[in-house]
Design an enzyme around this catalytic site. Structure first.
Site, PDB file in Angstrom:
ATOM      1  CG  ASP A   1      -7.854   4.535  -3.773  1.00  0.00           C
ATOM      2  OD1 ASP A   1      -9.086   4.498  -4.024  1.00  0.00           O
ATOM      3  OD2 ASP A   1      -7.047   3.712  -4.257  1.00  0.00           O
TER       4      ASP A   1
ATOM      5  CE1 TYR B   1      -6.828   3.142  -0.050  1.00  0.00           C
ATOM      6  CE2 TYR B   1      -4.437   3.219   0.211  1.00  0.00           C
ATOM      7  CZ  TYR B   1      -5.567   2.656  -0.357  1.00  0.00           C
ATOM      8  OH  TYR B   1      -5.443   1.588  -1.198  1.00  0.00           O
TER       9      TYR B   1
ATOM     10  CD  GLU C   1      -2.996  -0.751  -0.116  1.00  0.00           C
ATOM     11  OE1 GLU C   1      -3.084   0.402  -0.580  1.00  0.00           O
ATOM     12  OE2 GLU C   1      -3.613  -1.714  -0.595  1.00  0.00           O
TER      13      GLU C   1
END
Length: 344
Positions: free
Chosen positions: A140, A122, A39
């Site tokens: 996102d 996020y 990520e």
């Protein structure tokens, strides 16, 4: 908010994702550390670019412990070319916090995971939902684009506070039993089908629940205001090689853009003169030739670079390194481009 067809929407999205999802290396694990690495790498970077970096990173740092112990220069060398290098430094700092404060186990709740260095809303939601299957929002750009169309949300997604609207929407829509597939499904839908221009609505698994599709103008959403004005800077980059074959390098400051990376001396054009630089290093330049002229674009900044190769005498001042030593140091993309030209 009250959404009709929530159950059908969830089911259609999750079923589509489980059949159509791309085969990506971080989808073969539920290890929260490995999900975290993926990520962080995927922030501001395309999936195709990330795959080889992720695989190489995992070979060198398969565990939290190995990443925590790595010298920063070795870590940055693995990140070289990915850009946004503070991501790597924050990731290492966060991993060290997990070892020190959580016994080496990545926290499984938003309150604790959000305390880790570099873990924003996020990233926290992505790790919690993908690794732990917790029904947490992970919003996102892809998710905002999909939901702005499905729910016809006209708020400007360039304004930070707008994200709260989408986070609340995900909290109401998310499938509590299949949070991982639901969140990844929203992201995948935005990446493959519900694209910024020319969305492939006829292939979309949730089009019958999409108000923008039913109204016939999905590409008008999301609303996004113009970006910050780009700043332009021009630099002269000097590759100075002495009579022993060594090359002059300097390390950037520990804070700010491209922190701690190594570079050939950079002089701001019109502000720093090449003659003053040569005098400062007490170098005697025997020859000079033009190298590359190019531009490198950051998010709000463009570098215009003129690079030169100089043969000179050995100088006492500065870091003069052999090509073998230079190969081990982390450098930014513009410097790698110049270095490749030198080697060629």
């Amino acid at each position: 908010m009250n959404y009709p067809y929530v159950t059908e929407f969830r089911q259609s999205l999750v079923e589509w994702f489980n059949v159509e999802k791309r085969d990506l290396p971080w989808r073969h694990t539920t290890d929260p550390y490995k999900i975290w690495v993926s990520e962080v790498m995927l922030q501001q970077t395309r999936v195709d670019t990330v795959i080889p970096y992720y695989n190489r990173f995992m070979e060198s740092f398969p565990t939290l412990e190995l990443l925590a112990e790595a010298p920063q220069e070795y870590l940055l060398k693995h990140w070289e070319g990915l850009g946004y290098y503070s991501r790597a430094r924050n990731l290492q700092a966060g991993v060290r916090e997990v070892l020190e404060n959580y016994g080496g186990v990545v926290p499984d709740n938003r309150h604790e995971i959000s305390k880790l260095k570099g873990v924003g809303p996020y990233t926290a939601g992505a790790i919690l939902s993908i690794a732990y299957n917790k029904p947490e929002h992970a919003v996102d750009g892809n998710v905002m684009r999909v939901l702005s169309r499905v729910l016809t949300i006209h708020d400007d997604i360039a304004i930070p506070k707008t994200k709260k609207i989408f986070e609340e929407a995900v909290e109401e829509l998310i499938d509590p039993e299949n949070a991982s597939s639901f969140n990844q499904g929203l992201m995948e839908l935005g990446a493959l089908i519900c694209t910024p221009t020319s969305p492939k609505c006829l292939l979309c698994p949730v089009r019958e629940y999409c108000t923008a599709f039913n109204e016939g103008e999905p590409e008008k959403l999301p609303i996004k205001s113009k970006k910050v004005k780009m700043k332009h800077l021009t630099y002269d980059v000097l590759v100075c090689q002495d009579d022993k074959g060594r090359i002059l390098l300097e390390q950037r400051p520990a804070e700010g853009l491209l922190a701690n990376l190594w570079q050939f001396p950079m002089l701001e054009h019109g502000k720093d003169s090449i003659d003053s630089f040569i005098n400062d290093y007490a170098m005697n330049v025997q020859s000079q030739q033009d190298l590359l002229t190019f531009k490198h674009v950051f998010s709000h900044l463009t570098w215009h670079i003129n690079s030169y190769f100089m043969k000179c005498n050995s100088a006492e001042k500065g870091e003069w390194l052999t090509p073998e030593q230079i190969e081990l140091l982390p450098m930014s993309v513009p410097m790698l481009k110049i270095w490749q030209e030198i080697k060629d």
